[in-house]
Design a protein around this motif. Structure first.
Motif, PDB file in Angstrom:
ATOM      1  N   ASP A   1      11.630  17.285  37.198  1.00 12.46           N
ATOM      2  CA  ASP A   1      11.969  17.727  38.584  1.00 12.46           C
ATOM      3  C   ASP A   1      12.983  19.428  38.281  1.00 12.46           C
ATOM      4  N   TYR A   2      14.053  19.001  37.656  1.00 10.81           N
ATOM      5  CA  TYR A   2      15.062  20.175  37.693  1.00 10.81           C
ATOM      6  C   TYR A   2      14.851  20.733  35.775  1.00 10.81           C
ATOM      7  N   LEU A   3      13.876  20.319  35.351  1.00 14.52           N
ATOM      8  CA  LEU A   3      14.234  20.993  34.315  1.00 14.52           C
ATOM      9  C   LEU A   3      11.888  21.581  33.364  1.00 14.52           C
ATOM     10  N   GLN A   4      12.234  22.906  32.767  1.00 11.56           N
ATOM     11  CA  GLN A   4      11.395  23.599  32.309  1.00 11.56           C
ATOM     12  C   GLN A   4      11.667  23.874  30.814  1.00 11.56           C
ATOM     13  N   ARG A   5      11.744  23.449  29.807  1.00  6.33           N
ATOM     14  CA  ARG A   5      12.227  23.130  28.181  1.00  6.33           C
ATOM     15  C   ARG A   5      10.895  23.750  27.448  1.00  6.33           C
ATOM     16  N   TYR A   6      10.541  24.657  26.693  1.00  6.41           N
ATOM     17  CA  TYR A   6       9.568  25.239  25.938  1.00  6.41           C
ATOM     18  C   TYR A   6      10.460  25.571  24.192  1.00  6.41           C
ATOM     19  N   SER A   7      10.003  24.172  22.640  1.00  8.20           N
ATOM     20  CA  SER A   7      10.921  24.602  21.941  1.00  8.20           C
ATOM     21  C   SER A   7      10.205  24.436  20.560  1.00  8.20           C
ATOM     22  N   PHE A   8      10.924  24.544  19.740  1.00  9.19           N
ATOM     23  CA  PHE A   8      10.095  25.138  18.337  1.00  9.19           C
ATOM     24  C   PHE A   8      11.121  24.631  17.158  1.00  9.19           C
ATOM     25  N   SER A   9      11.393  24.079  16.894  1.00 17.50           N
ATOM     26  CA  SER A   9      12.228  24.005  15.311  1.00 17.50           C
ATOM     27  C   SER A   9      11.353  23.302  14.054  1.00 17.50           C
ATOM     28  N   PHE A  10      12.280  23.450  13.781  1.00 12.21           N
ATOM     29  CA  PHE A  10      11.779  23.542  11.086  1.00 12.21           C
ATOM     30  C   PHE A  10      13.453  23.625  11.298  1.00 12.21           C
ATOM     31  N   LEU A  11      13.111  22.735   9.804  1.00 17.37           N
ATOM     32  CA  LEU A  11      14.246  21.930   9.031  1.00 17.37           C
ATOM     33  C   LEU A  11      13.655  21.272   7.905  1.00 17.37           C
ATOM     34  N   ASN A  12      13.698  22.087   6.711  1.00 22.08           N
ATOM     35  CA  ASN A  12      13.953  22.093   5.298  1.00 22.08           C
ATOM     36  C   ASN A  12      15.233  21.696   4.677  1.00 22.08           C
ATOM     37  N   PRO A  13      15.291  19.841   4.526  1.00 24.76           N
ATOM     38  CA  PRO A  13      16.144  19.822   4.194  1.00 24.76           C
ATOM     39  C   PRO A  13      16.365  19.767   2.424  1.00 24.76           C
ATOM     40  N   PHE A  14      15.739  19.667   1.866  1.00 25.66           N
ATOM     41  CA  PHE A  14      16.660  20.950   0.624  1.00 25.66           C
ATOM     42  C   PHE A  14      15.416  22.048  -0.034  1.00 25.66           C
ATOM     43  N   PHE A  15      16.527  23.165   0.749  1.00 25.99           N
ATOM     44  CA  PHE A  15      16.138  24.434   0.400  1.00 25.99           C
ATOM     45  C   PHE A  15      16.367  25.336  -0.894  1.00 25.99           C
ATOM     46  N   THR A  16      17.486  24.199  -1.449  1.00 26.11           N
ATOM     47  CA  THR A  16      17.688  24.723  -2.835  1.00 26.11           C
ATOM     48  C   THR A  16      18.163  22.998  -3.603  1.00 26.11           C
ATOM     49  N   ASP A  17      18.165  23.429  -4.482  1.00 22.14           N
ATOM     50  CA  ASP A  17      17.959  21.979  -5.148  1.00 22.14           C
ATOM     51  C   ASP A  17      19.408  21.231  -5.444  1.00 22.14           C
TER      52      ASP A  17
END
Length: 861
Positions: A517-533
C-alpha cells in the motif's frame, strides 16, 4: 499320483493341532521320551512296521532306479527334479539358492530337516513342507505377507522419525516381510522406552490388517499416558549441605512452580542416573574424597502416577591438596605447562579443577600437533592427614600431520568454496582449534543444515590423520512469490529470485520486485564474498523505489528514489570485518498542500529544489561472534557505521549508528539478550538559506501589474517595494533521513514510527504528524526460552523495551524515554517469518499511540 514316501515335515510351531498327517508314526515315536518308549514297545514296533509297509510300495511304484541304487535305504532317494509350489512374490531361484539340496542329490531324512530349517531361517515363509512325487522333490511353501503400510499413531514423546529408524533396524518396515515375532519385540521395546521416560501407563496396541495379494497393513497405536511425577526426593546422610542446594542442578526434582516449563518433575530413569553422577561430582568437587553413594531406591504409587526417590549416602571427610607437580614429556617448556595448572597446594580438593587443568593442557598440545595427547591426573590420598597430592602425568604421543582435508555430502557446493573457509591446512601440524574454527565457518555460510568433522588416522601410520567434513546441504536459493501482511503496511506482495550459493560458487545473487500500500521496490544485488584470495568481498546494489509515507505513520509526503552502489568488505580477524560503500542516488520528494507539515515544505523551499542528488560513502566495522545467525543463544554482535554525503551533493550531512546485541546463556532453558541501537545525524556543510519577501504595507498597486506576492529571493535584500518576511534555513539532518522509533522492531506496544517529535496539530492530524528525529536511543532486555519448542525455528520471549527519538542531542531528555514490557513469539514458518508480540506500555504520555498486539508476516525479524 502323490504318495507319502516320507511324511510332510515342518516345524512343530507351524503344525496345526489335530492333523494326523503332520508327523508320521515313526517321527511321533521318536519324539516320545525314553520312558514312554520303554512302556510301549509294541506300539513303537507297530509304527515301524506300518511305515515300512507304506514305504515299500511307494518306492516300487514311483521309482525306476538302476540296480546300483538298491544300496539306498528305504527312506532316501535321488531327486531328479525339484518343484516349488506356493510362491507368490519370491522367485523359485531365491528358494533354490537357500536350499541345501540340489537336483541330483540324495534326499535323506536329515537333509529334509536341514532344508526346512534353512528355508525358515530366511524369514520369507510361515509354512514349509517337503513331499515326494516319484523322484521329484516337491517343496510347498506359504509365504509370509509383505508389509504394505506401516503407521504409528499417538506418539508425542518419541518422534515418528526416530521410531521408524528403530523399526527398520528390527526388520519392520514397509516392503519387507512381516514377522509377528518382530512386532512383539517392537511392542516390548516401546514399553521399555516409555517406562524409562517415566510413563508407566503407556499402552501399545499393534493391529495387523490383511490385504489382497498376501499383504498386510500394520498400525501401532500408542497411548502414552502421563509421565509419573516426582513427589519427593529424599537424601539420607547429608550433614554438610542442604538437600535443596545439592539438587538445584538436578534434572529430576520435586514438583515446583516452573515444572510446567522445565518438566523436571517427570521421572526418567536416564535423568535419575545422570543426577546420581551429579551427586557424586558435587561432593568430589568439594573435597569429599571418601564420598559413597550407598543405595538408590525408587518407589511408585499404586496408580503409577507418583514417584518417590530416596538416596542414601556417606559424606566422609573433606580433603585438601598437599602437593601439585607436572611430570612426563611436556613438549612445551615446563614452566609454561605449569602455568596452566589451576590446582594449588592448600586448596580444597576439587575434581572439576583437575579436569579443567587436564583439558587445558591437552587442548594446548592438540593445537601444536599432538592430536593424541593425554594428561592423567594421578592422586595420592593420605587419609591420616586428609590430604591429596596430585601428579599431572603428560603423555604427548606422536606429533601428527594432516595428510588430506576431504569433504563429503556437498553435491552442489564446490570444494573450493568450502576449502577457502579452512583454518586447518593440508601438510600442516594438526590443530584442534583450527579444525573446530573451520567447522564453525562452514556452519556460518548458511549452505548446510549440518556439519560434522572426523579425524581418522591414516592406516599404517601413527603420525598422520585425514580431516573429513561431512555436510548435509540445505536450500541456499529460492524463487519466492510472497504474500505478507502487517498492521503498518497492509498487504504486501513480492517476487524474489535469490541464490546465496549461485551455481555452487558461493556468490550471492538476488532480484526482487515488491509492492504494498505504501511501497513499490525493484532491486538487484550481487556479492562475491571472495573477490580476492585474501577474502575481500565485492558487491553491487541497484534499486528503484516509491514510498508514500502518509501510509507509513510518518509525515505526509512521498518519494521516488533510485540508487547504484558498490560495496567492499575486508575481514581483519576471524570475527571482525570492515566494509566500505560508495554510491550515487537520487531522491525526488512530493509534498501535499494542506497536508504536508510546514517544516518539510520550508526545508524544500530553502534548498530550492525537490530532487536531492547525493554522492554517498559509508564506512563500517562489525564484529559477530554469535553461534547461530537466525536463533543465537550465545555470542555478541556489534556494528559501527559512519555514512557521509560527499561534496557536490544537494544536501551535505552525515549519520552515525551503533548496534549492539549480546546473548547471555543463563541456563539450557533460558537466554538473556541485551540490545542497544543508537543513531545520530547532522549536516556538515554550509546551511542553505533563502529569504521570503512580501510587498511593503501601503505600497500602491501599479495599474495593469499583478499584485506583489511573497516571493523567495536570493540574498539578504528584498527587491524594490518588498520587505523581508521570513528567513528559511535548511540545516541539520534532512527530514527524509530522520530516525524513527516505536513498533515491532523498536519499542513494542507503541505504534510504528510514532514516538518522538511531531508536527503542529491540524484539522486532519489533531495529534500532529510524526517527524522523526536526528538522535535515536533504543534498548531492550529480552529473555528467550529456547527449549519451549522442540523445533529451532520457533521461540518465545519476554521483553522490556525502552527508547525514543529526539530532535538533536541538545534536546535529549531521559524523562521522555518510553518503556514497555510483554511477550513475543518468533517463528520461521515455511511461508515466511512471523513475529507476534503483546506489550503493556510501562511509561507513556498523553498523546502516545498505543498498540498492544503487533505482528508482521512475511518480513524479517
Amino acid at each position: 499320483m502323490l504318495l507319502n514316501f516320507f511324511s510332510p515335515v515342518r516345524s512343530k510351531a507351524a503344525s496345526p493341532p489335530n492333523d494326523p498327517f503332520r508327523q508320521p508314526p515313526a517321527l511321533q515315536a521318536r519324539s516320545l521320551t525314553d520312558e514312554m518308549m520303554t512302556r510301549q514297545p509294541s506300539r513303537r514296533l507297530l509304527a515301524l512296521a506300518l511305515a515300512s509297509a507304506l514305504a515299500g510300495p511307494a518306492w516300487a511304484q514311483t521309482t525306476d532306479l538302476p540296480a546300483s541304487s538298491a544300496v539306498l535305504s528305504p527312506d532316501s532317494f535321488v531327486a531328479s527334479d525339484i518343484r516349488i509350489d506356493g510362491l507368490q512374490r519370491i522367485s523359485a531361484g531365491t528358494v533354490l539358492t537357500y536350499m541345501p539340496i540340489e537336483r541330483g542329490d540324495t534326499v535323506t531324512q536329515t537333509g529334509v530337516g536341514d532344508a526346512i530349517r534353512a528355508l525358515y531361517k530366511t524369514g520369507f515363509f510361515q509354512d514349509v513342507r517337503l513331499d515326494r512325487q516319484g523322484d521329484i522333490l516337491v517343496v510347498t511353501v506359504v509365504e509370509r505377507p509383505a508389509i504394505n503400510k506401516l503407521t504409528v499413531t499417538g506418539n508425542k514423546d518419541i518422534k515418528t522419525e526416530q521410531l521408524m529408524v528403530g523399526l527398520k533396524d528390527i526388520g519392520l518396515t514397509e516392503g519387507d516381510t512381516f514377522d509377528r515375532l518382530s512386532l512383539d519385540r517392537v511392542t516390548q521395546e516401546l514399553v521399555k522406552q516409555y517406562n524409562n521416560r517415566g510413563k508407566y501407563n503407556v499402552e501399545i496396541n499393534p493391529t495387523v490388517s490383511p490385504l489382497d495379494r498376501n499383504r498386510v497393513d500394520v498400525t501401532i497405536a500408542i497411548k502414552e499416558g502421563k509421565a509419573a511425577k516426582i513427589r519427593h526426593v529424599n537424601l539420607i546422610g547429608t550433614e554438610k549441605f542442604q538437600n535443596e542446594d545439592i539438587t538445584k542442578s538436578w534434572e529430576s526434582r520435586e514438583h515446583n512452580w516452573m515444572s510446567w516449563y522445565r518438566r523436571d518433575d517427570q521421572y526418567s530413569k536416564e535423568k535419575l542416573s545422570g543426577d546420581m553422577e551429579k551427586l557424586n561430582s558435587w561432593y568430589l568437587d568439594r573435597g569429599y574424597v571418601d564420598f559413597n553413594l550407598d543405595s538408590t531406591q525408587v518407589a511408585i504409587s499404586p496408580d503409577k502416577r507418583d514417584m518417590f526417590v530416596t538416596a542414601s549416602i556417606t559424606e566422609g571427610e573433606q580433603y585438601k591438596v598437599s602437593e601439585v607437580k607436572v611430570t612426563g614429556d611436556t613438549v612445551l617448556p615446563q614452566e609454561n605447562v605449569e602455568r596452566m595448572v589451576i590446582v594449588k597446594p592448600g586448596q580444597i580438593f576439587s575434581r572439576r579443577l583437575l579436569e579443567m587443568t587436564s583439558d587445558s593442557i591437552t587442548a594446548t598440545l592438540g593445537n601444536v600437533g599432538y592430536a593424541f595427547a593425554q594428561v592423567n591426573p594421578i592422586p595420592q590420598v593420605d587419609r591420616e592427614k586428609r590430604t591429596v597430592s596430585i601428579n599431572f602425568q603428560v603423555v604427548p604421543g606422536p606429533r601428527v600431520n594432516v595428510r588430506r582435508i576431504m569433504f563429503k555430502g556437498n553435491a552442489r557446493t564446490s570444494d573450493e568454496v568450502m576449502r577457502r573457509e579452512m583454518r586447518q591446512f593440508e601438510g600442516a601440524w594438526y590443530s584442534q582449534a583450527a579444525i573446530d574454527r573451520s567447522k564453525i565457518r562452514l556452519q556460518r555460510l548458511g549452505y548446510f543444515e549440518t556439519v560434522e568433522v572426523e579425524t581418522p588416522a591414516v592406516p599404517g601410520t601413527n603420525d598422520l590423520v585425514d580431516v573429513v567434513y561431512t555436510v548435509k546441504e540445505t536450500t541456499s536459493g529460492s524463487f519466492v512469490f510472497g504474500l505478507g501482511y502487517s498492521q503498518l503496511s497492509g498487504m504486501t506482495t513480492s517476487v524474489q529470485l535469490s541464490q546465496n550459493n549461485f551455481l555452487g560458487s558461493g556468490n550471492r545473487v538476488s532480484v526482487e520486485a515488491q509492492r504494498s500500500d505504501y511501497l513499490q521496490r525493484y532491486s538487484f544485488s550481487f556479492l562475491n564474498p571472495f573477490f580476492t584470495d585474501e577474502g575481500m568481498s565485492l558487491g553491487y546494489n541497484l534499486w528503484w523505489r516509491e514510498y508514500d509515507y502518509s501510509d507509513f505513520n510518518v509525515a505526509s509526503y512521498s518519494t521516488t528514489s533510485a540508487a547504484a552502489q558498490t560495496v567492499l568488505g575486508l575481514p581483519i580477524t576471524e570475527s571482525d570485518t570492515v566494509s566500505l560503500l560508495f554510491g550515487i542516488d537520487s531522491n525526488e520528494v512530493l509534498t501535499y498542500p494542506g497536508s504536508t507539515p510546514q517544516s518539510i515544505i520550508d526545508y524544500i523551499d530553502a534548498i530550492g529544489q525537490r530532487t536531492f542528488h547525493a554522492w554517498r560513502a559509508e564506512l563500517g566495522w562489525a564484529r559477530d561472534t554469535r553461534n547461530d545467525y537466525f536463533m543465537p543463544t550465545a555470542g555478541t554482535y556489534q556494528r559501527v557505521s559512519a555514512e557521509l554525503t560527499l561534496p557536490g551533493s544537494t544536501a551535505e550531512y552525515y549519520k552515525l549508528n551503533y548496534e549492539f546485541s549480546k546473548y547471555w546463556p543463563i541456563s539450557s532453558w533460558l537466554v538473556l539478550n541485551t540490545r542497544a541501537d543508537i543513531g545520530y545525524g547532522d549536516s556538515w556543510g554550509s546551511d542553505s538559506v533563502r529569504y521570503i519577501c512580501q510587498a511593503q504595507p501601503g505600497q500602491p498597486q501599479i495599474p495593469g501589474q499583478p499584485p506583489i506576492e511573497p516571493t523567495p529571493v536570493d540574498g539578504n535584500v528584498c527587491g524594490s517595494g518588498a520587505v523581508l518576511s521570513r528567513t528559511l534555513v535548511a540545516t541539520g539532518l534532512p527530514f527524509f533521513e530522520n530516525f524513527y522509533a516505536g513498533g515491532v522492531r523498536s519499542v513494542r506496544g507503541f505504534s510504528d514510527n510514532t514516538l518522538g517529535p511531531r508536527s503542529e496539530p491540524s484539522y486532519y492530524y489533531y495529534r500532529g504528524q510524526p517527524l522523526g528525529g536526528s538522535l535515536k536511543t533504543v534498548g531492550s532486555f529480552e529473555l528467550y526460552f529456547p527449549r519451549l519448542f522442540d523445533s529451532n525455528a520457533a521461540r518465545i520471549s519476554a521483553f522490556l523495551d525502552f527508547g525514543n527519538v529526539f530532535d538533536g542531542y541538545d534536546n535529549f531528555d531521559a524523562g521522555e524515554l518510553r518503556a514497555s514490557a510483554g511477550v513475543a513469539l518468533l517463528w520461521r514458518a515455511p511461508v515466511g517469518p512471523i513475529s507476534i508480540s503483546y506489550a503493556f506500555p510501562l511509561k507513556k504520555k498523553e498523546g502516545d499511540e498505543i498498540e498492544r498486539l503487533q505482528f508482521t508476516f512475511g518480513g524479517g525479524f
